[in-house]
Structure formats: structure tokens, C-alpha cells
Scaffold this motif. Structure first.
Motif, PDB file in Angstrom:
ATOM      1  N   PRO A 145     -35.976  -8.547 -11.533  1.00 27.15           N
ATOM      2  CA  PRO A 145     -34.983  -7.911 -12.405  1.00 27.15           C
ATOM      3  C   PRO A 145     -35.041  -8.369 -13.865  1.00 27.15           C
ATOM      4  O   PRO A 145     -34.849  -7.557 -14.774  1.00 27.15           O
ATOM      5  CB  PRO A 145     -33.645  -8.299 -11.767  1.00 27.15           C
ATOM      6  N   VAL A 146     -35.301  -9.655 -14.109  1.00 29.32           N
ATOM      7  CA  VAL A 146     -35.378 -10.138 -15.488  1.00 29.32           C
ATOM      8  C   VAL A 146     -36.579  -9.519 -16.199  1.00 29.32           C
ATOM      9  O   VAL A 146     -36.481  -9.069 -17.351  1.00 29.32           O
ATOM     10  CB  VAL A 146     -35.445 -11.681 -15.525  1.00 29.32           C
ATOM     11  N   THR A 147     -37.715  -9.469 -15.508  1.00 29.32           N
ATOM     12  CA  THR A 147     -38.903  -8.844 -16.089  1.00 29.32           C
ATOM     13  C   THR A 147     -38.682  -7.353 -16.316  1.00 29.32           C
ATOM     14  O   THR A 147     -39.138  -6.795 -17.318  1.00 29.32           O
ATOM     15  CB  THR A 147     -40.121  -9.059 -15.172  1.00 29.32           C
ATOM     16  N   HIS A 148     -37.971  -6.707 -15.407  1.00 28.63           N
ATOM     17  CA  HIS A 148     -37.650  -5.284 -15.585  1.00 28.63           C
ATOM     18  C   HIS A 148     -36.847  -5.077 -16.867  1.00 28.63           C
ATOM     19  O   HIS A 148     -37.124  -4.157 -17.651  1.00 28.63           O
ATOM     20  CB  HIS A 148     -36.844  -4.778 -14.390  1.00 28.63           C
ATOM     21  N   ARG A 149     -35.839  -5.926 -17.080  1.00 34.24           N
ATOM     22  CA  ARG A 149     -35.003  -5.788 -18.274  1.00 34.24           C
ATOM     23  C   ARG A 149     -35.831  -6.006 -19.537  1.00 34.24           C
ATOM     24  O   ARG A 149     -35.687  -5.269 -20.524  1.00 34.24           O
ATOM     25  CB  ARG A 149     -33.853  -6.800 -18.203  1.00 34.24           C
ATOM     26  N   ARG A 150     -36.684  -7.000 -19.527  1.00 34.37           N
ATOM     27  CA  ARG A 150     -37.528  -7.273 -20.694  1.00 34.37           C
ATOM     28  C   ARG A 150     -38.483  -6.114 -20.968  1.00 34.37           C
ATOM     29  O   ARG A 150     -38.706  -5.741 -22.124  1.00 34.37           O
ATOM     30  CB  ARG A 150     -38.308  -8.562 -20.480  1.00 34.37           C
TER      31      ARG A 150
END
Length: 219
Positions: free
Chosen positions: A64-69
């Protein structure tokens, strides 16, 4: 609205020509940015005509963090493309979605590299040689929105006059959890390849046009 990652930055120059960038006063250094259209306007007003993203747009991992970035960086690329600012960026694709993903993103400034795609060089060549401004745009008229899409070679138009479509675009523009958008509207946009799903996030692909580069009938 989904919070955006705080670590987005670019290196910026006043000219897109490689030789001109080395001249005194051409570099604007490293600039922190936010993935909202107003920041693309701010960068243009500062004199930015070429930008280099800090990290790759990574669509290859389930995190999820990589998706947001990734979505934050795609927002910036989309909005800088709308301003005709050239962008150096790198794209990491999911092996399961790679062929579809690069094609739906092909209205953006072409990346330097693509990873995760078997025919990456062919895809890059097609992206670079077929890219032009206003390939996938949306505009808001009095009481309607219209999207014009030429990513597939022909002109495809999607016109809606119900306020909920405009409201959905406003939600999708920065990338939101897909449940925040009415399911039927999201389904329609997804069927037209106007939304990219990145994990649980749904992101609006077209950039907004404020002025046609040609007569409207030609665009």
C-alpha cells in the motif's frame, strides 16, 4: 481523501535541451512538490520546463505505501504533461499487467526506461514515437464533462452531464480507495480505461485541458 506521501521531489531545469541545462542559471535544483494540479502550475510559473523524478514509479509490488507513492508520482507526471513539461522518469510494471498498463499510461510523457515488460524496448519505441499532447484529456463545459481518448489510434469520446461524474473525477484525480467512488461510475470509467487501479487505489488517467492545441474538431 486519501493522504499523499510526503517524500515527493524533483530535480528541475529551465530548459529541456540537454546542452542548455548545463548553462548557468538553468538548474533550479531539487524541489519538493505535492501531487496536485496547482503544484504543476506553480512549477511552470517558477520556470520549470524539464523535471526528473526522484524515484521510479513502481507498479510491480503489492504494498500500500508503494502504491501511494506510485500514484503520487503519476499525478505529477500527468499534470506536468498537461503543461508540456518534459519529465525523466522510470517505470516498473507488474508482470501480470504490464502490457495493459503501459498502453493506458501512453498519453503521459514517455519514461526513460520500462522494467517488468518482456518487449520493453518495443513498447518504449512505440510510446516515444506515437506520443503527442492531448492524447487523453478531459474538459468541463457548462453542465457536462467530456473525455477525448486517442490512445488506441481512433478518437473515442465519453460525455456525461450528471454531476456525480464530475464529483467522481474530483475524487479520483489524486487517487483514492476504490470504495470512495460510486461503484457504477467507477465501473463505467474503468470499462473505458479512464481509471488505473493500483492496489486498492483508483486513479484518474486523463489530464485536464484548458486550451486546445488545434481546432477542437482536429483534437
Amino acid at each position: 481523501m486519501t493522504a499523499t506521501a510526503p517524500d515527493l521531489a524533483i530535480r528541475a531545469w529551465r530548459d529541456l535541451d540537454h546542452q542548455a541545462r548545463d548553462l548557468p542559471g538553468m538548474s533550479l535544483g531539487r524541489l519538493p512538490v505535492t501531487p496536485v494540479p496547482q503544484d504543476a502550475d506553480r512549477l511552470w510559473a517558477l520556470g520549470v520546463r524539464h523535471a526528473e523524478l526522484d524515484t521510479a514509479v513502481d507498479l510491480s509490488v503489492d504494498d500500500p505505501v508503494t502504491h501511494r507513492r506510485a500514484v503520487d508520482r503519476l499525478c505529477l507526471i500527468r499534470d506536468l504533461t498537461a503543461r508540456a513539461v518534459s519529465v525523466d522518469w522510470d517505470l516498473l510494471l507488474s508482470p501480470q499487467e504490464s502490457d495493459h498498463q503501459w498502453k493506458v499510461l501512453s498519453h503521459l510523457q514517455p519514461p526513460r526506461t520500462i522494467a517488468g515488460l518482456e518487449e520493453a524496448e518495443d513498447a518504449l519505441h512505440a510510446w516515444r514515437t506515437r506520443h503527442y499532447l492531448c492524447k487523453l484529456v478531459w474538459r468541463q463545459g457548462p453542465g457536462f464533462v467530456q473525455i477525448r481518448d486517442r490512445r488506441w489510434g481512433d478518437l473515442r469520446r465519453f460525455t456525461a452531464d450528471e454531476p456525480r461524474y464530475r464529483e467522481a473525477i474530483a475524487l479520483l484525480a489524486p487517487g483514492v480507495h476504490h470504495t470512495e467512488v460510486p461503484a457504477d461510475v467507477l465501473e463505467e470509467f474503468t470499462a473505458e480505461h479512464l481509471v488505473l487501479r493500483v492496489g486498492e487505489l483508483a486513479w484518474w488517467l486523463p489530464y485536464r485541458v484548458s486550451r486546445w492545441l488545434q481546432e477542437a474538431m482536429a483534437v
